[in-house]
Design an enzyme around this catalytic site. Sequence first.
Site, PDB file in Angstrom:
ATOM      1  N   ASN A   1       0.867  -1.173   0.000  1.00 36.85           N
ATOM      2  CA  ASN A   1       0.000   0.000   0.000  1.00 36.85           C
ATOM      3  C   ASN A   1       0.907   1.227   0.000  1.00 36.85           C
ATOM      4  OD1 ASN A   1      -1.619   2.165   0.639  1.00 36.85           O
ATOM      5  ND2 ASN A   1      -2.636   1.193   2.369  1.00 36.85           N
TER       6      ASN A   1
ATOM      7  N   CYS B   1       0.212   5.497   1.756  1.00 34.42           N
ATOM      8  CA  CYS B   1       0.454   5.975   3.117  1.00 34.42           C
ATOM      9  C   CYS B   1       1.370   7.190   3.070  1.00 34.42           C
ATOM     10  CB  CYS B   1       1.156   4.901   3.938  1.00 34.42           C
ATOM     11  SG  CYS B   1       0.380   3.301   3.851  1.00 34.42           S
TER      12      CYS B   1
ATOM     13  N   ILE C   1      -7.043   0.360  -8.770  1.00 29.92           N
ATOM     14  CA  ILE C   1      -6.559   1.511  -8.047  1.00 29.92           C
ATOM     15  C   ILE C   1      -6.906   1.388  -6.554  1.00 29.92           C
ATOM     16  CG2 ILE C   1      -6.687   3.148  -9.975  1.00 29.92           C
ATOM     17  CD1 ILE C   1      -9.464   4.006  -8.979  1.00 29.92           C
TER      18      ILE C   1
END
Lengths: 235, 306
Positions: free
Chosen positions: B126, B129, B190
């Site tokens: 991910n 962040c 996405i």
Amino acid sequence: MKKSHTGKIKYNKEIAKDTFKLVISSDVKEIEAGQFVSVYCENKTLRRPFSVADFENGEITVLYKLKGEGTNYIKNLKENENIDFLAPLGNKFTKEGFKSALLIGAGIGIAPMLFLKKELNKFGIKNHLISGFKDTKEVVEGSNQVVIGGSVLDEIENVVEKIKPDIIYSCGPSIVLKLVSEFGVKHNIKTQIAMEKVMACGIGVCRGCIIELKNGENASVCKDGPVFFGNEIKW
Amino acid sequence: MVDLSVNLNGFKLKNPIITASGTYGYADEYDDFINVSELGAIVTKAISIEPKKGNSGERLFETYGGMINRIGLENVGIKEFISKKLPTLKDKNINFIMNLAGSSVEDYIKAAEVAQNAGIKAVEVNVSCPNVKQGCLEFGTNPNSLGHLTSEIRKIYKGFLIIKLTPNVADIESLAKSAESNGADCISAINTLKGLGVKIEITPDKNIKKTFVQGGLSGKCIKPVALSMVKRIKSSVQIPIIGIGGISTVDDVLEFLTVGADAIQIGTENFRHPDVTIKIKNELNNIIESLNLKSLDDLKRKLRNE
């Protein structure tokens, strides 16, 4: 246990001002007071959670207040139509070990209190249900005592004096639950409250409906709750 | 018998249906609805090196055709994942991808080490962040920082490395290329779009009550953005792509396969229909059969006129 169900609508009518009673016949085997169902609404992203107000032989009763698009969608579902819902979700009220119970339902919060009252009667636990509504048109039947316009909290002390409860259960707006919990702490009476929060998954995975507990931990209203001991919650 | 299997650069799935991070828990939480081991894979909730409590205040906001969330990456932390969740995934034979989150390159490196040592076969990073050491800019919005992060993880982690791209960028192509050239095996896209939910209520005493929920927008409404992003990524990299964004029906899956996805993830729709994944898998099977094709690969070729 399989938790997604397609039931049939047996009854879906207005029973008080903007307040509807929905009865679903289903293959659900077990639901206890405090637990809830979440109903699929075609036009919405999120399912709508409702406390169960009664359950017998697969027939699930919920009460709902018209609020917005979700409840308006449900309102328009007709008798004998299919309804898609998840159940049973969440935890239950604790009944074991109590001798006398005060139940407080504020507004539509009366729904799980009615179910709980029925269970307490079955268990032989003495109980008294106070419910509060904004006006007489909104009253849902089934309480021992109805408060119109004022606050259900104004009645607590008198009733506590009379029935000496060892537990107070409550469901309703967050402010009522907070005050009930504080009353319990002050008078050394246990309180159990059923919370409400916007939810996504309904099974504890998305962490969208989190409340904070006094011990610093997060709890999900949908899975760890909706029932909590009032003194556990960080208000 | 239709062959729905997918081979993503060596990481094998029995079908292309994957569940998106944050919508499916860590392991078998959806076993009350489907047999989770029948899925191509699940992606775990984002896991950070230390447990995270997430955001306080309202975390959800429903929108037209979607929802905004600001969970704040609440998770049990990597140690508890390895000790408590991993055994369940193994026992139940659930194929999974571990989603990693961090707030510094060092966090990701540490997490990648744990994943490597635990023999985790696939990791999705991910990169939405904020990087606390660089002004909280998201790793995934700058090709250089994304490239650096990818190559640092790649040095340590030898399994299947997926970089999950954020759509909140102007030039998705250069980010996809940066991930590829720095060692990613696959792109997933996405992540959620930045969104703001605003609710204005007039109270009985004639005051205005305002609610704001700023977070990530997901659900059906983001599908056109996701399709566009996947198509643009496909035109810029050779590595496989996992399409994500607003998928709720088998038709949506066909659309993503057509524009370049090799597999797909289903997220928000799991909240509406907890069994949607298996339903779509079965429908995909039927479509392939009805076209007299033998496999998902045949279907992809047909959809793409290859």
